[in-house]
Write a protein that holds these residues in place. Structure first.
Motif, PDB file in Angstrom:
ATOM      1  N   THR A  71      72.036  57.670 -26.290  1.00  0.00           N
ATOM      2  CA  THR A  71      71.139  58.234 -25.286  1.00  0.00           C
ATOM      3  C   THR A  71      71.450  57.860 -23.833  1.00  0.00           C
ATOM      4  O   THR A  71      71.081  58.613 -22.927  1.00  0.00           O
ATOM      5  CB  THR A  71      69.684  57.819 -25.583  1.00  0.00           C
ATOM      6  OG1 THR A  71      69.583  56.383 -25.568  1.00  0.00           O
ATOM      7  CG2 THR A  71      69.255  58.328 -26.955  1.00  0.00           C
ATOM      8  N   VAL A  72      72.080  56.711 -23.585  1.00  0.00           N
ATOM      9  CA  VAL A  72      72.266  56.272 -22.195  1.00  0.00           C
ATOM     10  C   VAL A  72      73.431  57.026 -21.549  1.00  0.00           C
ATOM     11  O   VAL A  72      74.279  57.590 -22.245  1.00  0.00           O
ATOM     12  CB  VAL A  72      72.514  54.748 -22.117  1.00  0.00           C
ATOM     13  CG1 VAL A  72      71.318  53.987 -22.647  1.00  0.00           C
ATOM     14  CG2 VAL A  72      73.791  54.360 -22.865  1.00  0.00           C
ATOM     15  N   TYR A 103      68.798  49.382 -32.074  1.00  0.00           N
ATOM     16  CA  TYR A 103      68.478  49.736 -30.686  1.00  0.00           C
ATOM     17  C   TYR A 103      69.752  49.999 -29.886  1.00  0.00           C
ATOM     18  O   TYR A 103      69.810  50.947 -29.078  1.00  0.00           O
ATOM     19  CB  TYR A 103      67.676  48.612 -30.045  1.00  0.00           C
ATOM     20  CG  TYR A 103      67.349  48.855 -28.585  1.00  0.00           C
ATOM     21  CD1 TYR A 103      66.486  49.881 -28.217  1.00  0.00           C
ATOM     22  CD2 TYR A 103      67.913  48.063 -27.590  1.00  0.00           C
ATOM     23  CE1 TYR A 103      66.190  50.119 -26.882  1.00  0.00           C
ATOM     24  CE2 TYR A 103      67.621  48.291 -26.254  1.00  0.00           C
ATOM     25  CZ  TYR A 103      66.759  49.313 -25.903  1.00  0.00           C
ATOM     26  OH  TYR A 103      66.481  49.553 -24.582  1.00  0.00           O
ATOM     27  N   LEU A 104      70.792  49.202 -30.125  1.00  0.00           N
ATOM     28  CA  LEU A 104      72.058  49.420 -29.414  1.00  0.00           C
ATOM     29  C   LEU A 104      72.704  50.734 -29.841  1.00  0.00           C
ATOM     30  O   LEU A 104      73.295  51.440 -29.005  1.00  0.00           O
ATOM     31  CB  LEU A 104      73.008  48.246 -29.663  1.00  0.00           C
ATOM     32  CG  LEU A 104      72.600  46.909 -29.041  1.00  0.00           C
ATOM     33  CD1 LEU A 104      73.578  45.816 -29.449  1.00  0.00           C
ATOM     34  CD2 LEU A 104      72.508  46.996 -27.525  1.00  0.00           C
ATOM     35  N   TYR A 148      74.764  43.156 -22.326  1.00  0.00           N
ATOM     36  CA  TYR A 148      75.237  43.527 -23.660  1.00  0.00           C
ATOM     37  C   TYR A 148      76.081  42.414 -24.271  1.00  0.00           C
ATOM     38  O   TYR A 148      76.010  42.160 -25.479  1.00  0.00           O
ATOM     39  CB  TYR A 148      76.046  44.815 -23.601  1.00  0.00           C
ATOM     40  CG  TYR A 148      75.253  46.035 -23.207  1.00  0.00           C
ATOM     41  CD1 TYR A 148      74.038  46.332 -23.816  1.00  0.00           C
ATOM     42  CD2 TYR A 148      75.724  46.913 -22.228  1.00  0.00           C
ATOM     43  CE1 TYR A 148      73.312  47.464 -23.461  1.00  0.00           C
ATOM     44  CE2 TYR A 148      75.008  48.036 -21.867  1.00  0.00           C
ATOM     45  CZ  TYR A 148      73.809  48.318 -22.490  1.00  0.00           C
ATOM     46  OH  TYR A 148      73.091  49.434 -22.139  1.00  0.00           O
ATOM     47  N   LEU A 202      78.614  49.015 -23.024  1.00  0.00           N
ATOM     48  CA  LEU A 202      78.037  48.576 -24.295  1.00  0.00           C
ATOM     49  C   LEU A 202      79.126  48.460 -25.355  1.00  0.00           C
ATOM     50  O   LEU A 202      79.222  47.439 -26.058  1.00  0.00           O
ATOM     51  CB  LEU A 202      76.958  49.568 -24.728  1.00  0.00           C
ATOM     52  CG  LEU A 202      76.009  49.176 -25.861  1.00  0.00           C
ATOM     53  CD1 LEU A 202      74.796  50.102 -25.873  1.00  0.00           C
ATOM     54  CD2 LEU A 202      76.657  49.188 -27.227  1.00  0.00           C
ATOM     55  N   TYR A 259      71.046  53.352 -30.789  1.00  0.00           N
ATOM     56  CA  TYR A 259      70.234  54.356 -30.094  1.00  0.00           C
ATOM     57  C   TYR A 259      70.676  54.486 -28.637  1.00  0.00           C
ATOM     58  O   TYR A 259      70.827  55.603 -28.117  1.00  0.00           O
ATOM     59  CB  TYR A 259      68.762  53.961 -30.180  1.00  0.00           C
ATOM     60  CG  TYR A 259      67.851  54.788 -29.302  1.00  0.00           C
ATOM     61  CD1 TYR A 259      67.468  56.072 -29.681  1.00  0.00           C
ATOM     62  CD2 TYR A 259      67.379  54.281 -28.084  1.00  0.00           C
ATOM     63  CE1 TYR A 259      66.636  56.830 -28.868  1.00  0.00           C
ATOM     64  CE2 TYR A 259      66.542  55.034 -27.273  1.00  0.00           C
ATOM     65  CZ  TYR A 259      66.180  56.308 -27.669  1.00  0.00           C
ATOM     66  OH  TYR A 259      65.363  57.057 -26.858  1.00  0.00           O
ATOM     67  N   GLN A 260      70.896  53.350 -27.981  1.00  0.00           N
ATOM     68  CA  GLN A 260      71.354  53.386 -26.589  1.00  0.00           C
ATOM     69  C   GLN A 260      72.730  54.044 -26.476  1.00  0.00           C
ATOM     70  O   GLN A 260      72.997  54.788 -25.533  1.00  0.00           O
ATOM     71  CB  GLN A 260      71.414  51.981 -26.017  1.00  0.00           C
ATOM     72  CG  GLN A 260      70.064  51.399 -25.631  1.00  0.00           C
ATOM     73  CD  GLN A 260      70.176  50.353 -24.547  1.00  0.00           C
ATOM     74  OE1 GLN A 260      71.096  49.554 -24.535  1.00  0.00           O
ATOM     75  NE2 GLN A 260      69.242  50.370 -23.616  1.00  0.00           N
ATOM     76  N   TYR A 263      77.123  53.410 -19.108  1.00  0.00           N
ATOM     77  CA  TYR A 263      76.518  52.352 -19.911  1.00  0.00           C
ATOM     78  C   TYR A 263      77.114  52.327 -21.318  1.00  0.00           C
ATOM     79  O   TYR A 263      77.250  51.255 -21.921  1.00  0.00           O
ATOM     80  CB  TYR A 263      75.012  52.528 -19.980  1.00  0.00           C
ATOM     81  CG  TYR A 263      74.330  52.499 -18.645  1.00  0.00           C
ATOM     82  CD1 TYR A 263      74.146  51.301 -17.957  1.00  0.00           C
ATOM     83  CD2 TYR A 263      73.868  53.667 -18.040  1.00  0.00           C
ATOM     84  CE1 TYR A 263      73.523  51.261 -16.723  1.00  0.00           C
ATOM     85  CE2 TYR A 263      73.249  53.644 -16.806  1.00  0.00           C
ATOM     86  CZ  TYR A 263      73.083  52.446 -16.149  1.00  0.00           C
ATOM     87  OH  TYR A 263      72.472  52.413 -14.924  1.00  0.00           O
ATOM     88  N   LYS A 264      77.456  53.499 -21.849  1.00  0.00           N
ATOM     89  CA  LYS A 264      78.086  53.559 -23.169  1.00  0.00           C
ATOM     90  C   LYS A 264      79.385  52.755 -23.183  1.00  0.00           C
ATOM     91  O   LYS A 264      79.661  52.012 -24.137  1.00  0.00           O
ATOM     92  CB  LYS A 264      78.397  55.009 -23.561  1.00  0.00           C
ATOM     93  CG  LYS A 264      77.226  55.940 -23.737  1.00  0.00           C
ATOM     94  CD  LYS A 264      77.724  57.315 -24.136  1.00  0.00           C
ATOM     95  CE  LYS A 264      76.678  58.404 -23.973  1.00  0.00           C
ATOM     96  NZ  LYS A 264      75.576  58.297 -24.918  1.00  0.00           N
TER      97      LYS A 264
END
Length: 213
Positions: free
Chosen positions: A169-170, A162-163, A124, A178, A165-166, A174-175
């Protein structure tokens, strides 16, 4: 950014010129070591591990930044070249000290994430270099798939969406990584990125409206 100028003054000459060169060559070295018949893998010795750090393996606070991406040899080499291009371009634009600060904020953010969740990654953080590049050079064109010219602003948009979205959802570990990896981008470009996003959105809407006519 007064706070950034203040940090630069405090740093004096205590920064690393050509920082991205060392990071990329470090990744390349780790990639080579991973393919040698050693008793332990390089990844196993270098990745961030909160438990082992607290037991005295303090090098793991930094060595995780040298872990290369995974994939085929060609994919890894292209990624390393891309990281090198982005990092050196940002350093040429800002100067070595300001680029060092940017990357150091991302490293510290990921160290905090590592101690909070037990997980950290340099992926990231390196993507944040692309977002920074997209803000500074929005009209530069990259050639995708060796034939499709695309302006960097749209690549930045794609990665930004995309980030987001991640981020939704992740799993939470991971959040955290990120979010803290994007901290230098937000500190450096928060206002400018927002203004650029509004301009690009209006440009996109005008293009769509023209197509409909």
């Amino acid at each position: 950014m007064k706070w950034l100028n203040w940090i630069e003054r405090k740093m004096g000459r205590h920064y690393i010129p050509n920082l991205m060169r060392y990071i990329v060559f470090g990744m390349l070295g780790v990639f080579i070591l991973e393919h040698l018949p050693l008793p332990r893998s390089a990844w196993e010795l270098l990745y961030f591990n909160k438990t082992l750090i607290l037991r005295g393996e303090i090098w793991r606070l930094i060595t995780w930044i040298f872990l290369p991406p995974t994939g085929s040899i060609l994919f890894i080499l292209l990624n390393l070249y891309f990281y090198f291009f982005l990092g050196t371009s940002l350093e040429n634009h800002w100067g070595s000290a300001r680029f060092n600060i940017y990357y150091a904020i991302g490293i510290l953010g990921n160290i905090v994430a590592g101690f909070l969740t037990g997980f950290t990654t340099n992926s990231y953080l390196n993507i944040s270099l692309l977002l920074a590049f997209a803000v500074l050079y929005p009209d530069m064109e990259f050639t995708l798939f060796f034939f499709l010219p695309v302006k960097v602003r749209w690549i930045g948009w794609a990665w930004g969406l995309y980030l987001l979205y991640q981020l939704v959802t992740v799993p939470w570990i991971y959040k955290v990584s990120l979010a803290l990896s994007m901290l230098p981008f937000v500190l450096y470009f928060g206002k400018d990125a927002w203004l650029q996003a509004k301009m690009d959105y209006r440009r996109l809407m005008r293009w769509i409206n023209l197509r409909r006519q």
